[in-house]
Design a protein around this motif. Structure first.
Motif, PDB file in Angstrom:
ATOM      1  N   SER A   1      -6.823   3.788  -4.659  1.00  0.00           N
ATOM      2  CA  SER A   1      -6.915   4.988  -3.819  1.00  0.00           C
ATOM      3  C   SER A   1      -7.137   4.603  -2.359  1.00  0.00           C
ATOM      4  O   SER A   1      -6.582   5.237  -1.445  1.00  0.00           O
ATOM      5  CB  SER A   1      -8.055   5.889  -4.322  1.00  0.00           C
TER       6      SER A   1
ATOM      7  N   THR B   1       5.143   3.565  -4.260  1.00  0.00           N
ATOM      8  CA  THR B   1       4.949   4.731  -5.136  1.00  0.00           C
ATOM      9  C   THR B   1       5.433   4.460  -6.558  1.00  0.00           C
ATOM     10  O   THR B   1       5.403   5.362  -7.400  1.00  0.00           O
ATOM     11  CB  THR B   1       5.699   5.951  -4.571  1.00  0.00           C
TER      12      THR B   1
ATOM     13  N   CYS C   1       0.819  -1.213   0.000  1.00  0.00           N
ATOM     14  CA  CYS C   1       0.000   0.000   0.000  1.00  0.00           C
ATOM     15  C   CYS C   1       0.854   1.265   0.000  1.00  0.00           C
ATOM     16  O   CYS C   1       0.374   2.333  -0.405  1.00  0.00           O
ATOM     17  CB  CYS C   1      -0.926  -0.012   1.213  1.00  0.00           C
ATOM     18  N   SER C   2       2.103   1.162   0.443  1.00  0.00           N
ATOM     19  CA  SER C   2       2.979   2.341   0.503  1.00  0.00           C
ATOM     20  C   SER C   2       3.794   2.515  -0.768  1.00  0.00           C
ATOM     21  O   SER C   2       4.555   3.496  -0.878  1.00  0.00           O
ATOM     22  CB  SER C   2       3.925   2.229   1.711  1.00  0.00           C
TER      23      SER C   2
ATOM     24  N   ARG D   1      -0.701  -2.418  -8.314  1.00  0.00           N
ATOM     25  CA  ARG D   1      -0.441  -1.101  -7.751  1.00  0.00           C
ATOM     26  C   ARG D   1      -1.565  -0.802  -6.753  1.00  0.00           C
ATOM     27  O   ARG D   1      -2.674  -1.322  -6.886  1.00  0.00           O
ATOM     28  CB  ARG D   1      -0.380  -0.025  -8.843  1.00  0.00           C
TER      29      ARG D   1
ATOM     30  N   ARG E   1      -3.814   3.386  -1.062  1.00  0.00           N
ATOM     31  CA  ARG E   1      -2.873   4.489  -0.811  1.00  0.00           C
ATOM     32  C   ARG E   1      -3.200   5.198   0.497  1.00  0.00           C
ATOM     33  O   ARG E   1      -2.296   5.645   1.216  1.00  0.00           O
ATOM     34  CB  ARG E   1      -2.893   5.464  -1.989  1.00  0.00           C
TER      35      ARG E   1
ATOM     36  N   ASP F   1      -0.546   5.750   3.380  1.00  0.00           N
ATOM     37  CA  ASP F   1      -0.237   7.072   3.936  1.00  0.00           C
ATOM     38  C   ASP F   1      -0.404   7.076   5.459  1.00  0.00           C
ATOM     39  O   ASP F   1       0.396   7.685   6.183  1.00  0.00           O
ATOM     40  CB  ASP F   1      -1.156   8.129   3.309  1.00  0.00           C
TER      41      ASP F   1
END
Length: 314
Positions: free
Chosen positions: A84, A37, A34-35, A81, A87, A91
């Protein structure tokens, strides 16, 4: 049969997480996924970020994909990937471990397994085996997938969605450890064993039960009744209407044996001392030690009452 995440599933079966990684290691993979980038993540990149084996890391993303944290990144089927939602979890994890677990719990709260567990635990704590059986049923899975169900339950415990209560049972996260400690302290206060008799006034059982209910205590925590050698039970005095009167100790029996005087008075004394009634719902809240203590109190009370009335001890 359909293929989902390298597992063969029946049309009505739901995907469960792998059992080849412990819950804490799976959380490491979830955090790394989830982290991320980069343009994509795969088993190799997850292994590099977590220090776990590439083979085991490759078993985790399928469940994250099924629960809406990852999406296909195009190209090779094993490239993902974060979505939303994923992510947001990543975060939050950057802020702290606790924030990350809270975000993951929030991201999964509408998933089938979370709704199933919440419904099962709404009525109170449930043993681990009961929750595993419910997970298998909700997943449409057979017993051969028990280890995967155990892995999912361990994950839910690890993120704080399900909280062990310390007695082999588990609770929903809204009834967390702090609430459990308060509840345990309250129940410990409410479930004190029957106190020994002390000199005092007569007690109205109805008022006593109502007062105990208002204060959130068990009627068992209240003194049942007390002997009073100097109160309204003296000769010529009448107790208040509705009060449970317990006569003072008598030096001689009143009435003849045909009146069943001494025997009847002994039974009435003991009955008054045992008001209000002890219900099964009260007894099941006592520990084995408290039940034995209550048993000793009752036997001692019966023996002393029989002795005062000149009857054989029980």
């Amino acid at each position: 049969m359909t293929v989902q995440g390298r597992s063969l599933l029946a049309p009505n079966e739901r995907l469960l997480p792998t059992y080849r990684l412990r819950a804490d290691d799976q959380l490491k993979v979830i955090r790394a996924a989830c982290s991320s980038t980069g343009s994509f993540i795969n088993a190799f990149r997850l292994a590099t970020d977590t220090g776990l084996t590439e083979k085991n890391c490759g078993l985790v993303p399928a469940f994250l994909f099924a629960t809406g944290l990852l999406e296909k990144a195009g190209g090779h089927f094993s490239r993902y990937r974060p979505t939303s939602r994923g992510r947001r979890v990543g975060d939050a994890w950057q802020q702290s471990e606790g924030e990350g677990l809270l975000a993951l719990r929030d991201a999964w709260k509408q998933q089938w397994f979370a709704l199933s567990m919440k419904e099962r635990l709404e009525s109170g704590p449930v043993a681990r085996d009961g929750l595993l059986a419910r997970l298998l049923t909700s997943a449409g899975a057979d017993g051969h997938r028990m280890r995967q169900a155990e892995a999912l339950l361990d994950l839910l415990v690890a993120i704080g969605m399900i909280v062990p209560d310390g007695d082999g049972f588990m609770c929903w996260h809204e009834d967390g450890p702090v609430d459990q400690q308060k509840k345990t302290a309250s129940e410990a206060t409410a479930d004190q064993p029957l106190p020994p008799l002390q000199p005092g006034e007569g007690v109205n059982p109805t008022e006593m039960r109502a007062s105990a209910t208002r204060e959130g205590r068990s009627p068992l925590a209240e003194p049942v009744a007390h002997l009073s050698p100097h109160s309204d039970h003296e000769e010529g005095c009448s107790p208040a209407p509705g009060a449970a009167s317990v006569p003072r100790p008598r030096r001689e029996a009143k009435g003849s044996a045909t009146d069943s005087g001494p025997t009847a008075y002994a039974e009435l004394d003991l009955l008054a001392l045992l008001c209000p009634p002890v219900l099964l719902a009260d007894l099941v809240r006592l520990s084995p030690e408290e039940l034995m203590q209550l048993h000793g109190h009752l036997r001692g009370l019966a023996a002393l009452t029989a002795k005062l009335r000149g009857q054989p001890a029980l």
